[in-house]
Scaffold this active site. Structure first.
Site, PDB file in Angstrom:
ATOM      1  N   ASP A   1       2.556  -0.949  -3.162  1.00 26.89           N
ATOM      2  CA  ASP A   1       1.303  -1.597  -2.351  1.00 26.89           C
ATOM      3  C   ASP A   1       1.652  -3.102  -2.833  1.00 26.89           C
ATOM      4  O   ASP A   1       1.033  -4.112  -2.104  1.00 26.89           O
ATOM      5  CB  ASP A   1       0.052  -0.486  -2.785  1.00 26.89           C
ATOM      6  CG  ASP A   1      -1.079  -1.279  -2.251  1.00 26.89           C
ATOM      7  OD1 ASP A   1      -1.418  -1.446  -1.738  1.00 26.89           O
ATOM      8  OD2 ASP A   1      -1.237  -2.609  -3.347  1.00 26.89           O
TER       9      ASP A   1
ATOM     10  N   GLY B   1     -10.369   8.407  -9.851  1.00 23.91           N
ATOM     11  CA  GLY B   1      -9.744   8.336  -7.449  1.00 23.91           C
ATOM     12  C   GLY B   1      -9.784   6.704  -7.875  1.00 23.91           C
ATOM     13  O   GLY B   1      -9.583   6.213  -6.747  1.00 23.91           O
TER      14      GLY B   1
ATOM     15  N   ILE C   1     -10.317 -11.004  -1.219  1.00 25.54           N
ATOM     16  CA  ILE C   1      -9.851 -12.844  -1.397  1.00 25.54           C
ATOM     17  C   ILE C   1      -9.387 -13.484   0.046  1.00 25.54           C
ATOM     18  O   ILE C   1      -8.682 -12.589   0.366  1.00 25.54           O
ATOM     19  CB  ILE C   1      -8.560 -12.722  -2.213  1.00 25.54           C
ATOM     20  CG1 ILE C   1      -9.757 -11.741  -4.313  1.00 25.54           C
ATOM     21  CG2 ILE C   1      -8.989 -13.982  -2.483  1.00 25.54           C
ATOM     22  CD1 ILE C   1      -8.980 -12.021  -4.724  1.00 25.54           C
TER      23      ILE C   1
ATOM     24  N   GLY D   1      -8.288  -7.972  -0.495  1.00 26.92           N
ATOM     25  CA  GLY D   1      -9.105  -7.057  -0.028  1.00 26.92           C
ATOM     26  C   GLY D   1      -9.694  -8.087  -0.509  1.00 26.92           C
ATOM     27  O   GLY D   1      -9.730  -8.655   1.194  1.00 26.92           O
TER      28      GLY D   1
ATOM     29  N   GLU E   1      -3.951   5.773  -5.676  1.00 30.42           N
ATOM     30  CA  GLU E   1      -3.737   6.784  -4.074  1.00 30.42           C
ATOM     31  C   GLU E   1      -2.985   7.701  -4.107  1.00 30.42           C
ATOM     32  O   GLU E   1      -2.504   8.818  -5.138  1.00 30.42           O
ATOM     33  CB  GLU E   1      -2.492   5.205  -3.772  1.00 30.42           C
ATOM     34  CG  GLU E   1      -2.284   3.671  -3.338  1.00 30.42           C
ATOM     35  CD  GLU E   1      -2.739   3.575  -1.801  1.00 30.42           C
ATOM     36  OE1 GLU E   1      -2.689   4.507  -1.039  1.00 30.42           O
ATOM     37  OE2 GLU E   1      -3.425   2.929  -1.787  1.00 30.42           O
TER      38      GLU E   1
ATOM     39  N   LYS F   1       2.256  -6.342  -0.223  1.00 25.77           N
ATOM     40  CA  LYS F   1       0.951  -8.091   0.151  1.00 25.77           C
ATOM     41  C   LYS F   1       2.198  -9.445  -0.385  1.00 25.77           C
ATOM     42  O   LYS F   1       1.575  -9.696   0.445  1.00 25.77           O
ATOM     43  CB  LYS F   1       0.353  -7.794  -1.079  1.00 25.77           C
ATOM     44  CG  LYS F   1      -1.289  -6.198  -0.454  1.00 25.77           C
ATOM     45  CD  LYS F   1      -2.006  -6.505  -1.807  1.00 25.77           C
ATOM     46  CE  LYS F   1      -2.279  -4.689  -2.280  1.00 25.77           C
ATOM     47  NZ  LYS F   1      -3.404  -4.635  -2.820  1.00 25.77           N
TER      48      LYS F   1
ATOM     49  N   THR G   1     -13.652   4.571   3.937  1.00 20.84           N
ATOM     50  CA  THR G   1     -13.703   3.635   3.154  1.00 20.84           C
ATOM     51  C   THR G   1     -13.678   2.302   4.153  1.00 20.84           C
ATOM     52  O   THR G   1     -14.863   1.469   3.773  1.00 20.84           O
ATOM     53  CB  THR G   1     -13.168   3.317   1.596  1.00 20.84           C
ATOM     54  OG1 THR G   1     -12.542   4.650   1.606  1.00 20.84           O
ATOM     55  CG2 THR G   1     -13.550   2.437   0.790  1.00 20.84           C
ATOM     56  N   VAL G   2     -12.798   1.454   4.453  1.00 24.49           N
ATOM     57  CA  VAL G   2     -13.012   0.239   4.599  1.00 24.49           C
ATOM     58  C   VAL G   2     -14.160   0.508   6.160  1.00 24.49           C
ATOM     59  O   VAL G   2     -14.772  -0.629   6.640  1.00 24.49           O
ATOM     60  CB  VAL G   2     -11.475   0.164   5.126  1.00 24.49           C
ATOM     61  CG1 VAL G   2     -11.825  -1.893   5.375  1.00 24.49           C
ATOM     62  CG2 VAL G   2     -11.562  -0.625   3.820  1.00 24.49           C
TER      63      VAL G   2
HETATM   64  N1  LIG Z   1     -10.134   0.948   0.646  1.00 21.30           N
HETATM   65  C1  LIG Z   1      -9.989  -0.014   0.034  1.00 21.30           C
HETATM   66  O1  LIG Z   1     -10.270  -0.980  -0.965  1.00 21.30           O
HETATM   67  C2  LIG Z   1      -8.915  -0.646   0.763  1.00 21.30           C
HETATM   68  C3  LIG Z   1      -8.613  -2.465   0.731  1.00 21.30           C
HETATM   69  C4  LIG Z   1      -7.549  -2.642   1.361  1.00 21.30           C
HETATM   70  C5  LIG Z   1      -7.039  -2.678   2.683  1.00 21.30           C
HETATM   71  N2  LIG Z   1      -6.939  -0.785   2.844  1.00 21.30           N
HETATM   72  C6  LIG Z   1      -6.203  -0.722   3.533  1.00 21.30           C
HETATM   73  O2  LIG Z   1      -7.557  -0.167   5.224  1.00 21.30           O
HETATM   74  C7  LIG Z   1      -6.947   1.029   5.781  1.00 21.30           C
HETATM   75  C8  LIG Z   1      -7.983   1.492   5.586  1.00 21.30           C
HETATM   76  O3  LIG Z   1      -8.389   2.347   4.079  1.00 21.30           O
HETATM   77  P1  LIG Z   1      -9.313   3.727   3.284  1.00 21.30           P
HETATM   78  O4  LIG Z   1      -9.309   3.329   2.354  1.00 21.30           O
HETATM   79  O5  LIG Z   1     -10.721   2.826   4.415  1.00 21.30           O
HETATM   80  O6  LIG Z   1      -8.915   4.644   3.789  1.00 21.30           O
HETATM   81  P2  LIG Z   1      -9.754   6.358   4.028  1.00 21.30           P
HETATM   82  O7  LIG Z   1     -10.622   5.803   4.038  1.00 21.30           O
HETATM   83  O8  LIG Z   1      -8.996   7.380   4.067  1.00 21.30           O
HETATM   84  O9  LIG Z   1      -9.945   6.510   5.503  1.00 21.30           O
HETATM   85  C9  LIG Z   1      -8.670   6.264   6.833  1.00 21.30           C
HETATM   86  C10 LIG Z   1      -9.685   6.890   7.653  1.00 21.30           C
HETATM   87  O10 LIG Z   1      -8.862   6.993   9.426  1.00 21.30           O
HETATM   88  C11 LIG Z   1      -9.189   8.417   9.842  1.00 21.30           C
HETATM   89  N3  LIG Z   1      -7.922   8.802  10.396  1.00 21.30           N
HETATM   90  C12 LIG Z   1      -6.435   9.299   9.210  1.00 21.30           C
HETATM   91  N4  LIG Z   1      -5.781   9.660  10.514  1.00 21.30           N
HETATM   92  C13 LIG Z   1      -6.323   9.362  12.219  1.00 21.30           C
HETATM   93  C14 LIG Z   1      -5.742   9.859  12.609  1.00 21.30           C
HETATM   94  N5  LIG Z   1      -4.674  10.797  13.213  1.00 21.30           N
HETATM   95  N6  LIG Z   1      -6.361   9.412  14.051  1.00 21.30           N
HETATM   96  C15 LIG Z   1      -7.990   8.845  13.548  1.00 21.30           C
HETATM   97  N7  LIG Z   1      -8.113   8.469  12.814  1.00 21.30           N
HETATM   98  C16 LIG Z   1      -7.887   8.814  11.853  1.00 21.30           C
HETATM   99  C17 LIG Z   1      -9.871   9.002   8.897  1.00 21.30           C
HETATM  100  O11 LIG Z   1     -10.560   9.755   9.860  1.00 21.30           O
HETATM  101  P3  LIG Z   1     -11.682  10.856   8.932  1.00 21.30           P
HETATM  102  O12 LIG Z   1     -12.764  10.543   8.613  1.00 21.30           O
HETATM  103  O13 LIG Z   1     -11.803  12.407  10.185  1.00 21.30           O
HETATM  104  O14 LIG Z   1     -10.651  11.614   8.298  1.00 21.30           O
HETATM  105  C18 LIG Z   1     -10.416   7.801   8.380  1.00 21.30           C
HETATM  106  O15 LIG Z   1     -11.575   7.918   9.037  1.00 21.30           O
HETATM  107  C19 LIG Z   1      -5.578   1.473   4.812  1.00 21.30           C
HETATM  108  O16 LIG Z   1      -4.295   0.576   5.771  1.00 21.30           O
HETATM  109  C20 LIG Z   1      -5.027  -0.118   3.847  1.00 21.30           C
HETATM  110  O17 LIG Z   1      -4.456   0.484   2.969  1.00 21.30           O
HETATM  111  C21 LIG Z   1      -7.884  -0.237   2.126  1.00 21.30           C
END
Ligand SMILES: NC(=O)c1ccc[n+]([C@@H]2O[C@H](COP(=O)([O-])OP(=O)(O)OC[C@H]3O[C@@H](n4cnc5c(N)ncnc54)[C@H](OP(=O)(O)O)[C@@H]3O)[C@@H](O)[C@H]2O)c1
Length: 429
Positions: free
Chosen positions: A203, A189, A138, A136, A192, A207, A14-15
């Protein structure tokens, strides 16, 4: 223009995909603002062949994020994998060991290892930036480390988990019980993979612990955050709170008291007409109080692709501008070990009990509260279908959590209290 700042992005979910998208779409705008271009050298994720809706053909691919972090053509390692340990931590450590800057959105990793990572980075002149890890989109880390840097911070509070706020808002608006709204949020969805990270307050607690470190110059101490989730809130609590002019929020509060650092993430009653009380749905809000500035309120999207990627890129742009500061706004070695003060500040509490419908039951409860030093402001019984037990609502005068817990433990001996009482702090905001 000078040389580009070169990124290695690990994690394209996502990010990560959002960061690639913004860096591409706003390439020129960002180059003008940063004073130099920002270029992506290489990326990494688990599944190379996955269609992510973005064009990755111009970037080198690494299966291993550690190898990505060590690449010579990477100046800034952007960690967007997530997770407290594992690949995210290993790759971050590798980047710092190589003297590279790190930008991360990973609150879990920083809440657990932030102090050690900062102590590794700073002697090497490397920066760790984490705006996206807290609330996020902010810019709250920036507000604390820069805009409010001349203030002694007196209190930081906030609603920092959009999913919990969505659940509580939906319960109120639709009159639905927690279990039903939880199932809805799951189907949408919003939760977490481990829902306890959201509804258990973990979570949001991560923060809060990061903000407390910046605000009070203390080492990140997530284990000292008093955590209580929203799972015990019933629709009846929401109705009774509304009746008294309050709303229930999963509220984080950090403040330095005479007894030490108080950090808690727990459901609280806040006035319905206050900014925090007005916050509905998945939005986040952080309230910061400083001795010179007074109170400021920051409100906005706490998660999602665009808002989180916006915060990541803001950190990258700062690094491109050459703007650097210590991880938590002062040198890591100068951060103090906090003495943790458990809910030191007294407050009024909302207390809901089930009492056996017996003469003298209320008097017994009042006596236990009195013995614990908890005085009653208001008390009332309300309608109930179950003839054997009557719900009773008590609002106390200001008291400490310790005194209240002492009283609620004493309820067992009265023989008239059924089940576990629900106690919710009423926070002055
Ligand atoms: N989503 C939000 O709104 C949000 C908001 C604030 C902070 N965050 C933080 O941002 C971070 C990412 O969140 P996200 O929501 O983007 O997570 P996500 O959608 O689950 O994406 C995680 C990514 O990491 C990759 N990955 C996982 N294990 C790996 C490994 N061993 N080696 C290499 N790549 C690996 C995955 O690869 P694949 O795609 O190939 O599976 C995926 O692309 C987290 O720390 C989360 O807490 C997220």
């Amino acid at each position: 223009m000078t040389d580009p700042l070169r990124l290695g992005i690990a994690g394209l979910g996502t990010v990560g995909a959002g960061v690639v998208e913004i860096a591409t779409r706003h390439h020129n705008l960002i180059a003008h603002r940063a004073g130099r271009p920002i270029a992506i050298s290489a990326v990494s994720a688990r599944a190379r062949s996955r269609d992510r809706g973005i064009d990755l053909s111009a970037y080198a691919w690494e299966d291993d994020p550690v190898a990505l972090a060590r690449r010579d053509d990477v100046d800034v390692f952007v960690e967007l994998i997530g997770g407290e340990n594992g690949a995210a931590l290993e790759a971050t450590e590798a980047a710092l060991a190589a003297g590279k800057d790190v930008v991360t959105a990973n609150k879990a990793m920083l809440a657990r290892h932030g102090q050690r990572l900062a102590e590794t980075a700073e002697p090497k002149g490397a920066a760790i930036r984490f705006e996206a890890a807290v609330a996020g989109g902010i810019p709250v880390v920036k507000a604390l480390t820069e805009g409010l840097a001349a203030n002694e911070i007196t209190r930081v509070m906030g609603v920092m988990n959009g999913t919990c706020n969505y659940i509580l808002t939906r319960m109120e608006e639709a009159g639905l019980p927690y279990e039903e709204v939880f199932a809805e949020a799951d189907a949408l969805g919003y939760l977490e993979a481990d829902p306890n990270l959201d509804v258990g307050g973990i979570d949001a607690g991560h923060k809060l612990s990061l903000l407390a470190a910046i605000a009070f110059g203390t080492k990140v101490s997530f284990d000292a955050v008093e955590l209580e989730g929203i799972g015990r809130i019933e629709i009846e609590d929401i109705r009774q709170a509304a009746d008294m002019g309050f709303r229930i929020k999963l509220l984080g509060v950090a403040r330095m008291t005479g007894r030490g650092l108080e950090q808690r993430m727990s459901p609280c009653l806040v006035p319905a007409d206050s900014p925090l009380g007005q916050l509905q749905g998945g939005t986040n809000m952080v309230v910061i109080e400083g001795d010179s500035v007074g109170q400021i309120v920051l409100r906005g999207p706490g998660a999602g692709r665009g808002p989180t990627a916006s915060a990541v890129m803001a950190d990258v742009i700062d690094l491109a501008r050459g703007f650097r500061h210590s991880t938590f706004g002062r040198p890591a070695t100068s951060l103090s070990d906090p003495v943790s003060a458990r809910a030191a500040a007294p407050a009024p509490y909302y207390l809901r009990l089930q009492l056996q419908d017996k003469p003298g039951a209320l008097a017994k409860v009042a006596a236990v509260l009195g013995e614990a030093g908890v005085s009653i402001d208001r008390m009332r019984q309300y309608g109930h279908a179950d003839a054997s037990a009557a719900p009773v609502l008590i609002v106390t005068h200001k008291t400490t959590r310790d005194a209240l817990d002492h009283a609620t433990r004493g309820f067992a001996a009265t023989g008239v209290v059924v089940g576990q009482p629900v106690a919710i702090r009423i926070e002055a905001v």
